[in-house]
Design a protein around this motif. Structure first.
Motif, short mmCIF file in Angstrom:
data_model
loop_
_atom_site.label_atom_id
_atom_site.label_comp_id
_atom_site.label_asym_id
_atom_site.label_seq_id
_atom_site.Cartn_x
_atom_site.Cartn_y
_atom_site.Cartn_z
N THR A 80 0.84 -1.19 0.00
CA THR A 80 0.00 0.00 0.00
C THR A 80 0.88 1.24 0.00
O THR A 80 1.72 1.42 0.89
CB THR A 80 -0.94 0.02 1.23
N HIS A 95 -7.32 1.67 -0.04
CA HIS A 95 -5.89 1.34 -0.06
C HIS A 95 -5.43 1.32 -1.51
O HIS A 95 -5.96 0.56 -2.32
CB HIS A 95 -5.63 -0.02 0.60
N THR A 312 4.15 3.69 3.33
CA THR A 312 2.69 3.77 3.28
C THR A 312 2.30 5.06 3.97
O THR A 312 2.63 5.27 5.14
CB THR A 312 2.05 2.56 4.01
#
Length: 635
Positions: A80, A95, A312
């Motif tokens: 992600t 995501h 992320t």
């Protein structure tokens, strides 16, 4: 030895000393070992401080999106890249993997090209905190267009001024945006602003709120159908190290906002390096910076810094108080956030609420908590440390500016011992100095002065768009040979820095730098107002709030002052934006002025703060008697 990651205090001093003694070798090695280049540089840095002429990695060729996205695809394609947390917690989070981000950015980049946008064109992005904002920014960078993101809280007039200044060819906006329980009509704000902007040829509109909006023929186009048709293969434009990456407007102490220009290679190296170290980022961490991408904090530490490190990163559409004051803590638990970076304003506001809002959520995933935007006061520091960080997460109190591109002075998590209210030590490559009123460098510790930087760093802004002379005058003229930050600072007995606040006519309100001049201009346009002066005063939540001293015109009857206060704030909201509204207003018959006509603001600041003890030297005042009147009416 790699210079990219600092593991302990001994290594910090080693790296720091190397960066001061041999800055070219230091930054050259970081750049060479950690990024993808089409072509290496001839020289790491060339500069002439007197002319404010600074170049990093000259002749190098690159594309920043290749470094943010493409180079991660083999190893991290399914990881992600972005978590989108919507305004309404009942709406599912989204995501976006690095592979998906690559496809989306390529499609958007192809749409821009098909709409006639090419390298060097300016694109205004006026969007809420939704994935399309990040994708639009990266798509501009991919094709070499210069993005100019405008915070979606600015008024039509403020937006128009910025679009006119940078002569944007395109605007990307949405039908509306959600902010807590409000829906903001962004498209109608753009429609109003574009009445004054002949340079704009195309407006791309994102569907977010399904508001009914007016679409102007031959100008406005819904974005999604174009994306549906676009190819997801887009060759990145080869950029020169010093090609502009973006323009970001920041308030000036006088006149119109300053369009700070950041270029490609130096900004990339600085944001990546500072993100990795200050936040002690590790491979599976989830980083959340609560800023808006419309500010430099969002550019550097929601988008570029994290993505350059294959992290992320969270894009949060909402506000800390919606649906209630537990929203931040609920989000940390939900996404298992490891690094949480927010503003002292938010911390102070949340600290005033019942502690149960925090304690009912599991915050054990947190490793590092950080603060940005203004100096953090001791009470807020301890509350953040005790109740959010559970006394196990270093509080990284970061000092930097729109002009610096990335963090300059800050603790390095798990390396630098922290001290409440202190930004602590400069990062490697940053050489701060304190200057006295005679422009002489103050040696030693336990001293206070104006904070300057004596050697360029890669993230430094290169100019003000269209006005290099203003850039020179603002940042390099006050202390020749040095960059003047506009801030004052204290250096303690061990060399730690504490930022004491602005020394010019910029007030930091809720972490936003607000120049007093544009606000005064807006007030003075009210038909009942003759003149005004704005200063900041201490505020429990905002850090500073705005206090207006207003002289009314001689107009027969004195109008209802409460209504007048509301009207003046509405003027400010229309011309600058709601963030610049006054908390207090005092109607006065005159302002303290020097014989040359300059308003003596330091006296007004003291009165606004309720400090009547000592107004200092008033020998240059033309009308000292006005001070007694203002003091009397302020009590």
């Amino acid at each position: 030895m790699s210079y990219y990651k600092i593991e302990n205090l001994e290594q910090y001093f080693k790296h720091y000393n190397k960066s001061v003694r041999e800055p070219r070798k230091f930054w050259g090695k970081i750049a060479e070992e950690n990024f993808t280049w089409y072509q290496q540089w001839d020289k790491v840095v060339e500069f002439n401080m007197a002319e404010a002429d600074i170049k990093w990695f000259t002749e190098a060729k690159l594309n920043i999106t290749k470094n943010c996205i493409d180079r991660h695809l083999n190893k991290r394609g399914e990881k992600t890249a972005i978590i989108f947390e919507p305004n309404n917690p009942d709406e599912s989070a989204l995501h976006i993997s690095y592979n998906q981000l690559h496809q989306k950015v390529c499609k958007m980049a192809n749409v821009l090209r098909e709409q006639g946008i090419k390298k060097g064109d300016r694109v205004c992005i006026y969007l809420p905190m939704i994935p399309e904002l990040a994708i639009s920014v990266l798509a501009c960078a991919r094709i070499g267009a210069i993005h100019s993101v405008i915070f979606a809280g600015f008024s039509a007039s403020a937006v128009a001024n910025r679009i006119i200044d940078s002569e944007c060819k395109m605007v990307i906006t949405s039908d509306g945006g959600y902010r807590g329980n409000k829906t903001i009509e962004l498209k109608s704000i753009i429609d109003e602003s574009l009445e004054k902007c002949p340079s704009v040829e195309t407006v791309l509109v994102v569907k977010r709120t399904n508001n009914t909006v007016e679409m102007k023929e031959d100008r406005d186009i819904w974005l999604q159908p174009l994306l549906d048709e676009a190819s997801d293969n887009c060759v990145a434009e080869i950029m020169d190290a010093e090609d502009p990456l973006f323009i970001l407007y920041t308030s000036g102490s006088t006149g119109k906002p300053k369009g700070m220009v950041h270029t490609t290679a130096g900004y990339m190296v600085h944001t990546a390096y500072t993100f990795k170290n200050v936040f002690n980022y590790e491979e599976n961490d989830v980083f959340w910076c609560t800023a808006d991408i419309g500010w430099i904090t969002g550019h550097s530490y929601i988008l570029y810094g994290p993505l350059l490190n294959g992290a992320t990163t969270v894009i949060f559409e909402g506000v800390p108080s919606y649906p209630d004051f537990s929203r931040f803590w609920q989000t940390i638990e939900k996404h298992k956030i490891t690094q949480f970076y927010t503003a002292p304003t938010a911390i102070r506001a949340l600290a005033k609420e019942n502690l149960e809002y925090v304690s009912k959520y599991e915050l054990k995933s947190l490793k590092v908590v950080g603060s940005v935007g203004e100096p953090i006061n001791e009470e807020a520091w301890h509350w953040f440390n005790d109740h959010v960080g559970a006394k196990k997460c270093p509080v990284v109190d970061t000092w930097w500016q729109t002009e610096t591109g990335g963090i300059m002075i800050a603790p390095i998590a798990f390396v630098t011992p922290t001290k409440p209210t202190y930004a602590t030590l400069p990062l490697p490559g940053i050489q701060p100095v304190l200057m006295d009123e005679k422009r002489i460098e103050i040696e030693g510790n336990q001293v206070v002065g104006s904070l300057c930087i004596k050697f360029p760093w890669p993230g430094i802004a290169r100019t003000i768009w269209g006005d290099h002379q203003r850039y020179k005058d603002t940042y390099f003229a006050a202390y020749p040979g040095k960059f003047f930050t506009g801030d004052g600072a204290l250096r303690d007995e061990v060399g730690y820095y504490r930022i004491t606040g602005r020394v010019d006519d910029v007030v930091i309100v809720s972490g936003h730098n607000l120049g007093t001049a544009p606000i005064e201009d807006a007030i003075n346009e009210h038909p009942a107002v003759a003149e005004s002066a704005i200063v900041g005063f201490p505020h429990d939540v905002k850090g500073n709030a705005l206090y207006g001293y207003v002289i009314l015109k001689e107009s027969g009857e004195i109008r209802n002052k409460e209504n007048l206060f509301k009207e003046i704030n509405q003027h400010i909201s229309d011309h600058v934006g709601p963030i610049a509204k006054l908390d207090k207003i005092q109607f006065v018959s005159g302002l303290p002025k020097t014989r040359s006509g300059k308003i003596m603001r330091r006296i007004l600041r003291k009165i606004a703060a309720g400090d009547y003890a000592n107004f200092g030297d008033m020998s240059t005042l033309l009308n000292p008697e006005i001070i007694d009147e203002i003091v009397k009416e302020s009590k």
